[in-house]
Design an enzyme around this catalytic site. Structure first.
Site, short mmCIF file in Angstrom:
data_model
loop_
_atom_site.label_atom_id
_atom_site.label_comp_id
_atom_site.label_asym_id
_atom_site.label_seq_id
_atom_site.Cartn_x
_atom_site.Cartn_y
_atom_site.Cartn_z
N VAL A 111 -3.21 -7.31 7.86
CA VAL A 111 -3.55 -5.99 7.60
C VAL A 111 -4.33 -5.72 8.89
O VAL A 111 -4.78 -6.25 9.42
CB VAL A 111 -4.72 -6.06 6.63
CG1 VAL A 111 -6.23 -5.17 6.14
CG2 VAL A 111 -4.24 -6.71 5.26
N GLY A 112 -4.88 -4.13 8.71
CA GLY A 112 -5.20 -3.70 10.39
C GLY A 112 -3.86 -3.68 11.41
O GLY A 112 -4.86 -3.56 12.69
N GLY A 116 -0.15 0.76 7.72
CA GLY A 116 -0.88 1.78 6.45
C GLY A 116 -1.26 0.66 5.61
O GLY A 116 -0.92 1.76 4.28
N ALA A 120 -2.29 1.96 1.41
CA ALA A 120 -1.96 1.30 0.45
C ALA A 120 -2.78 0.23 0.16
O ALA A 120 -2.94 0.54 -1.88
CB ALA A 120 -1.05 -0.11 0.64
N ASP A 161 -0.04 8.80 5.30
CA ASP A 161 -0.70 7.43 5.00
C ASP A 161 0.04 7.40 3.70
O ASP A 161 0.80 6.11 2.69
CB ASP A 161 -1.26 6.65 5.37
CG ASP A 161 -1.04 6.20 7.05
OD1 ASP A 161 0.04 6.76 7.80
OD2 ASP A 161 -1.49 5.04 7.62
O1 PMV Z 1 -3.93 3.50 12.38
P1 PMV Z 1 -2.39 3.96 11.47
O2 PMV Z 1 -1.11 3.09 11.50
O3 PMV Z 1 -2.57 3.93 9.93
O4 PMV Z 1 -2.00 5.42 11.87
C1 PMV Z 1 -3.14 6.34 12.03
C2 PMV Z 1 -2.13 7.44 12.14
C3 PMV Z 1 -2.64 8.37 13.05
O5 PMV Z 1 -1.79 10.06 12.78
C4 PMV Z 1 -3.25 8.25 14.08
C5 PMV Z 1 -3.94 9.03 11.48
C6 PMV Z 1 -3.83 9.57 10.62
O6 PMV Z 1 -4.78 9.74 9.55
O7 PMV Z 1 -2.34 10.69 10.80
#
Ligand code: PMV
Length: 334
Positions: A111-112, A116, A120, A161
């Site tokens: 996570v983190g 995504g 989820a 996401d």
């Molecule tokens: O932090 P992640 O892997 O969920 O990616 C964020 C993707 C961004 O384009 C930086 C932010 C977004 O909301 O699309």
């Protein structure tokens, strides 16, 4: 009654960060899922037990008046459940339903880490709450509520996401002033990929804010980088559809360079990206918000070698199937 819902993690192929400013992006679901188990409670309370999230074994109770009771003593508890809490609040509002529920959250992905998981957990919580309270939601509604959850918790979030966690597959996403364009991308050839991840040192929210500040200071310059990313996404979509993997790989490399120019990569990510390329990947880029987290390598016939190279560069490799099913009900027990 008990309902188990799951949603997949997401890997970003092209267009992260720029998508926040309205360009297209391409992302895929991965074969790692997050599970939300929901049971009804009679006293109107929401109880959340989160395992394998950023802290272990967190149990939280939200009183009907909004008060939070933390059952276990972990400092990071509130951020960990922010998405769950907001998803329930928005779904309750949307459905006009205020049932009490007990939720248990488990994840088979880190996570983190930029896979995504916040999308989820948002999407799976929306669907689990609706299902346990006897409502049927369309995917369009789940994606929208999931996106609103991320948007409220993070301040800024593209629909990328949450769309992939909801629909699954390999998707082209482009925000518009009304509903986002969400279209499946047909692969002309398989896309054998390896994901590598390292611990993240900054949150998505912080990295999105970082890019915004850079844009405030260098508006014209940063807008041109964003434009260039938008342009390569459109080309990548055509190359994926035609099965032109060399072009896809090259465009991944260009995308990495542009993300680096935005200041969101770091040495650990770059080490994994270069190690993957040296081990035979035809393209490699950071994937997601950056600041540590994930990278993605396109590596036909070189999956094992690239996975080893990522491990040597101090990352954790994951070889996973892409384009799996989106949010789904796993189990209903009466
Ligand atoms: O932090 P992640 O892997 O969920 O990616 C964020 C993707 C961004 O384009 C930086 C932010 C977004 O909301 O699309």
């Amino acid at each position: 009654m008990k309902v188990v819902v799951s949603a997949p993690g997401v890997v970003k192929f092209f267009g992260e960060h720029a998508v926040v400013y309205g360009t297209g992006a391409i992302a895929a679901s991965i074969d790692k899922r997050l599970y939300v188990t929901a049971k009804l409670r009679t006293n109107g309370e929401v109880k959340i037990a989160a395992y394998d999230l950023s802290t272990h074994g967190v149990i939280v109770t939200l009183k009907p008046n909004g008060e939070i009771v933390v059952g276990t003593d972990y400092g990071k508890v509130i951020p960990a459940i922010a998405y769950v809490r907001k998803a329930i609040e928005l779904t309750r509002e949307y459905l006009g339903e205020r049932a009490g529920v007990e939720l248990e959250i488990k994840s088979d992905m880190p996570v983190g880490a930029g896979l995504g998981t916040s999308a989820a957990v948002s999407v799976a919580t929306v669907f689990a709450y609706a299902t346990i309270t006897g409502h049927e939601l369309e995917k369009r509604e789940i994606a929208k509520l999931g996106h609103r959850t991320e948007l409220t918790v993070q301040g800024a979030a593209s629909p990328m996401d949450t769309a992939v966690a909801t629909y699954g597959g390999l998707l082209y996403i482009k925000p518009t002033s009304s509903s986002p364009i969400i279209e499946p991308v047909k692969k002309g050839a398989e896309l054998p990929t390896v994901i590598g991840y390292v611990k993240r040192v900054a949150t998505t929210k912080e990295l999105v804010a970082w890019v915004r500040k850079l844009r405030d200071r260098y508006t014209k310059l940063v807008d041109q980088i964003i434009w260039a990313i938008g342009e390569l996404v459109e080309r990548a979509r055509v190359a994926i559809e035609k099965g032109e993997l060399r072009t896809v790989g090259e465009l991944m490399n260009i995308n990495h360079g542009l993300l680096e120019a935005l200041g969101v990569s770091d040495k650990r990510l770059n080490d994994m990206v270069y190690a993957a390329r040296m081990a035979g990947a035809i393209g490699a880029k950071l994937s997601g918000a950056g600041g540590g987290g994930c990278m993605l390598a396109l590596a036909p016939n070189r999956l094992k070698e690239v996975a080893t190279a990522i491990a040597i560069a101090n990352g954790t490799p994951i070889i996973t199937e892409l384009g799996v099913e989106g949010v789904r009900v796993e189990k209903v027990e009466k």
